[in-house]
Enzyme design. Structure first.
Site, PDB file in Angstrom:
ATOM      1  N   ASN A  12       0.839  -1.209   0.000  1.00 42.83           N
ATOM      2  CA  ASN A  12       0.000   0.000   0.000  1.00 42.83           C
ATOM      3  C   ASN A  12       0.860   1.239   0.000  1.00 42.83           C
ATOM      4  O   ASN A  12       1.988   1.198   0.499  1.00 42.83           O
ATOM      5  CB  ASN A  12      -0.831   0.099   1.297  1.00 42.83           C
ATOM      6  CG  ASN A  12      -1.982  -0.867   1.349  1.00 42.83           C
ATOM      7  OD1 ASN A  12      -2.460  -1.333   0.324  1.00 42.83           O
ATOM      8  ND2 ASN A  12      -2.422  -1.170   2.553  1.00 42.83           N
ATOM      9  N   ASP A  14       0.563   4.536   2.085  1.00 45.09           N
ATOM     10  CA  ASP A  14      -0.194   5.170   3.167  1.00 45.09           C
ATOM     11  C   ASP A  14      -0.146   6.676   2.944  1.00 45.09           C
ATOM     12  O   ASP A  14       0.933   7.241   2.735  1.00 45.09           O
ATOM     13  CB  ASP A  14       0.441   4.845   4.534  1.00 45.09           C
ATOM     14  CG  ASP A  14       0.368   3.359   4.865  1.00 45.09           C
ATOM     15  OD1 ASP A  14      -0.425   2.640   4.218  1.00 45.09           O
ATOM     16  OD2 ASP A  14       1.094   2.920   5.775  1.00 45.09           O
ATOM     17  N   GLY A  42       2.275  -6.803   3.879  1.00 44.21           N
ATOM     18  CA  GLY A  42       3.192  -7.652   3.113  1.00 44.21           C
ATOM     19  C   GLY A  42       4.495  -6.912   2.828  1.00 44.21           C
ATOM     20  O   GLY A  42       5.593  -7.427   3.078  1.00 44.21           O
ATOM     21  N   ASN A  44       5.649  -4.229   4.306  1.00 46.98           N
ATOM     22  CA  ASN A  44       6.371  -3.932   5.559  1.00 46.98           C
ATOM     23  C   ASN A  44       7.229  -5.131   5.961  1.00 46.98           C
ATOM     24  O   ASN A  44       8.388  -4.990   6.364  1.00 46.98           O
ATOM     25  CB  ASN A  44       5.398  -3.652   6.715  1.00 46.98           C
ATOM     26  CG  ASN A  44       4.581  -2.391   6.506  1.00 46.98           C
ATOM     27  OD1 ASN A  44       4.886  -1.584   5.641  1.00 46.98           O
ATOM     28  ND2 ASN A  44       3.527  -2.240   7.302  1.00 46.98           N
ATOM     29  N   GLU A 141      -3.762  -9.551   4.449  1.00 45.33           N
ATOM     30  CA  GLU A 141      -4.376  -8.388   3.791  1.00 45.33           C
ATOM     31  C   GLU A 141      -4.765  -8.672   2.345  1.00 45.33           C
ATOM     32  O   GLU A 141      -5.352  -7.816   1.695  1.00 45.33           O
ATOM     33  CB  GLU A 141      -3.449  -7.164   3.861  1.00 45.33           C
ATOM     34  CG  GLU A 141      -3.578  -6.432   5.178  1.00 45.33           C
ATOM     35  CD  GLU A 141      -2.771  -5.142   5.246  1.00 45.33           C
ATOM     36  OE1 GLU A 141      -2.994  -4.393   6.205  1.00 45.33           O
ATOM     37  OE2 GLU A 141      -1.906  -4.907   4.381  1.00 45.33           O
ATOM     38  N   ASN A 185      -1.123 -11.046  17.601  1.00 43.57           N
ATOM     39  CA  ASN A 185      -1.018 -10.225  18.818  1.00 43.57           C
ATOM     40  C   ASN A 185      -2.214 -10.583  19.710  1.00 43.57           C
ATOM     41  O   ASN A 185      -3.021 -11.470  19.359  1.00 43.57           O
ATOM     42  CB  ASN A 185      -0.919  -8.728  18.471  1.00 43.57           C
ATOM     43  CG  ASN A 185      -2.195  -8.173  17.839  1.00 43.57           C
ATOM     44  OD1 ASN A 185      -3.265  -8.794  17.901  1.00 43.57           O
ATOM     45  ND2 ASN A 185      -2.100  -7.008  17.225  1.00 43.57           N
ATOM     46  N   ALA A 251       4.969  -2.611  14.491  1.00 45.45           N
ATOM     47  CA  ALA A 251       5.858  -3.343  15.409  1.00 45.45           C
ATOM     48  C   ALA A 251       5.697  -4.841  15.163  1.00 45.45           C
ATOM     49  O   ALA A 251       6.680  -5.597  15.124  1.00 45.45           O
ATOM     50  CB  ALA A 251       5.531  -3.006  16.859  1.00 45.45           C
ATOM     51  N   GLY A 252       4.448  -5.266  14.965  1.00 48.57           N
ATOM     52  CA  GLY A 252       4.183  -6.685  14.702  1.00 48.57           C
ATOM     53  C   GLY A 252       4.796  -7.141  13.383  1.00 48.57           C
ATOM     54  O   GLY A 252       5.257  -8.273  13.255  1.00 48.57           O
ATOM     55  N   ASP A 253       4.809  -6.253  12.387  1.00 51.70           N
ATOM     56  CA  ASP A 253       5.428  -6.599  11.095  1.00 51.70           C
ATOM     57  C   ASP A 253       6.943  -6.755  11.264  1.00 51.70           C
ATOM     58  O   ASP A 253       7.543  -7.679  10.708  1.00 51.70           O
ATOM     59  CB  ASP A 253       5.129  -5.515  10.046  1.00 51.70           C
ATOM     60  CG  ASP A 253       3.654  -5.466   9.677  1.00 51.70           C
ATOM     61  OD1 ASP A 253       2.974  -6.508   9.804  1.00 51.70           O
ATOM     62  OD2 ASP A 253       3.177  -4.398   9.259  1.00 51.70           O
ATOM     63  N   GLY A 288       6.203   5.710  11.604  1.00 46.16           N
ATOM     64  CA  GLY A 288       6.124   5.166  10.252  1.00 46.16           C
ATOM     65  C   GLY A 288       5.984   3.657  10.249  1.00 46.16           C
ATOM     66  O   GLY A 288       5.951   3.016  11.303  1.00 46.16           O
TER      67      GLY A 288
HETATM   68  P1  ADP Z   1       1.251  -5.617  16.662  1.00 53.11           P
HETATM   69  O1  ADP Z   1       1.964  -4.442  16.061  1.00 53.11           O
HETATM   70  O2  ADP Z   1       0.904  -6.682  15.654  1.00 53.11           O
HETATM   71  O3  ADP Z   1       0.096  -5.243  17.550  1.00 53.11           O
HETATM   72  P2  ADP Z   1       2.831  -6.016  19.056  1.00 53.11           P
HETATM   73  O4  ADP Z   1       2.429  -4.612  19.464  1.00 53.11           O
HETATM   74  O5  ADP Z   1       2.477  -7.129  19.978  1.00 53.11           O
HETATM   75  O6  ADP Z   1       2.326  -6.365  17.597  1.00 53.11           O
HETATM   76  O7  ADP Z   1       4.431  -5.964  18.856  1.00 53.11           O
HETATM   77  C1  ADP Z   1       5.189  -7.055  18.388  1.00 53.11           C
HETATM   78  C2  ADP Z   1       6.411  -7.233  19.272  1.00 53.11           C
HETATM   79  O8  ADP Z   1       7.197  -6.028  19.238  1.00 53.11           O
HETATM   80  C3  ADP Z   1       6.076  -7.471  20.741  1.00 53.11           C
HETATM   81  O9  ADP Z   1       5.993  -8.871  21.000  1.00 53.11           O
HETATM   82  C4  ADP Z   1       7.271  -6.833  21.459  1.00 53.11           C
HETATM   83  O10 ADP Z   1       8.321  -7.766  21.583  1.00 53.11           O
HETATM   84  C5  ADP Z   1       7.697  -5.707  20.535  1.00 53.11           C
HETATM   85  N1  ADP Z   1       7.105  -4.444  20.991  1.00 53.11           N
HETATM   86  C6  ADP Z   1       6.009  -3.817  20.508  1.00 53.11           C
HETATM   87  N2  ADP Z   1       5.740  -2.682  21.195  1.00 53.11           N
HETATM   88  C7  ADP Z   1       6.700  -2.568  22.144  1.00 53.11           C
HETATM   89  C8  ADP Z   1       6.994  -1.617  23.191  1.00 53.11           C
HETATM   90  N3  ADP Z   1       6.219  -0.546  23.376  1.00 53.11           N
HETATM   91  N4  ADP Z   1       8.063  -1.859  23.990  1.00 53.11           N
HETATM   92  C9  ADP Z   1       8.851  -2.955  23.780  1.00 53.11           C
HETATM   93  N5  ADP Z   1       8.624  -3.880  22.841  1.00 53.11           N
HETATM   94  C10 ADP Z   1       7.573  -3.699  22.026  1.00 53.11           C
END
Ligand code: ADP
Length: 308
Positions: A12, A14, A42, A44, A141, A185, A251-253, A288
């Site tokens: 995508n 954004d 994908g 990301n 997605e 998550n 963060a999950g990606d 980002g």
């Molecule tokens: P999503 O983005 O899919 O919701 P998460 O937020 O669970 O996924 O983030 C994935 C991983 O990244 C977590 O398991 C953790 O290890 C790390 N992470 C995410 N946010 C934080 C944070 N605020 N502090 C420390 N680690 C983080």
């Protein structure tokens, strides 16, 4: 040798639009700015895996519009192979229009565009990309048909499959769990299992349940609380890396991409999860999506700090 990571997923652009407030129906507001930022789960993950040290092949589609050209150029610049990035004429590239108001609240409209044109036939005609990989990395997605086609090809070729089940579809096929690793998550785990996953104890139970439903191994990511893993025999808690979180988008990606690379390198399930957690924490400390993906050097440095 770099591990070969095949990613099948969305791309995508954004369009981030900060506003004083999100317009109500019929209202026009003058935005405070506007920024294009490459995204899509994908893409990301493809960029995250390339930065984390993977040799990445990415099967996706973009439109033949201006955004498509920018997205393709960006992926190539990140070291993602363009060989299976397909262009659909007459269709827009995937777009996400993200309005963010001063209160922090957002409203998002997603145009699937060319992502909606990725078919099971596309995947079958690029089966070699999957068969020759060490790891197949998937998210949800795209429509389910190409995702399920990719799972079947990888299973037959004994390629390890990692599914990040996001977003969770309204009707969740069990076949998505019949893979080597699933890494939802908390919210996604709750949606799949139909039971709230809030605490670490809930996550331990959820990880077991995912294994019972077919996953060889399961990871529940818990944002700032780290992750819980189940390898089919034991459940373990993986402590988080402390960071100043700025923007947890993607963060999950970053987690899934870095996990796949490390696991593809032959690290243990637990070690690869720690590597993924370091990458996720780094991504949460930056704004980002693709731009927030950490490099291999950054992830390694973060892991060393933790040990010392
Ligand atoms: P999503 O983005 O899919 O919701 P998460 O937020 O669970 O996924 O983030 C994935 C991983 O990244 C977590 O398991 C953790 O290890 C790390 N992470 C995410 N946010 C934080 C944070 N605020 N502090 C420390 N680690 C983080």
């Amino acid at each position: 040798m770099k591990p070969k990571i095949a990613v099948v997923g969305s791309t995508n652009m954004d369009l981030i639009v900060p506003c004083v407030h999100i317009p109500r129906p019929g209202e026009t507001v003058i935005a405070k700015g506007g920024q294009e930022s490459p995204g899509g789960k994908g893409a990301n993950q493809a960029v995250g895996a390339a930065r984390a040290g993977g040799d990445v092949q990415f099967l996706t589609r973009v439109g033949d519009d201006g955004f498509g050209k920018l997205l393709l150029a960006n992926l190539q610049q990140e070291g993602v192979s363009p060989d299976s990035i397909l262009i659909t004429p007459g269709v827009s590239s995937g777009l996400a229009i993200v309005m963010v108001e001063d209160s922090g609240e957002n409203a998002i409209a997603v145009v699937p565009g060319a992502n909606g044109c990725v078919t099971a036939e596309d995947v079958e005609s690029h089966a070699e990309v999957i068969r020759s990989a060490d790891i197949l990395l998937l998210q949800l997605e795209l429509t389910l048909e190409p995702v399920l086609a990719a799972i079947r090809i990888a299973r037959d070729a004994r390629v390890r499959i990692v599914v990040d089940p996001a977003p969770v579809p309204a009707s969740f096929p069990e076949e998505l769990l019949q893979v080597d690793v699933v890494c939802p998550n908390q919210g996604e785990a709750s949606a799949i299992l139909g039971a709230e996953v809030r605490t670490i104890q809930d996550a331990r139970q959820a990880a077991w349940q995912l294994v019972r439903r077919g996953a060889k191994q399961a990871i529940i990511t818990l944002g700032a609380d780290g992750a819980v893993i189940c390898d089919g025999n034991n459940v373990d808690f993986i402590a988080p890396f402390e960071v100043q979180a700025i923007d947890t988008t993607a963060a999950g990606d970053a987690f899934a991409a870095a996990f796949a690379v490390s696991w593809g390198e032959g690290k243990s399930f637990q070690e690869a999860t720690r590597f993924g957690c370091a990458a996720g924490a780094l991504a949460a400390s930056r704004s980002g999506a693709q731009n927030a993906m950490p490099t291999r050097a950054e992830i390694d440095a973060r892991l060393l700090e933790f040990v010392s």
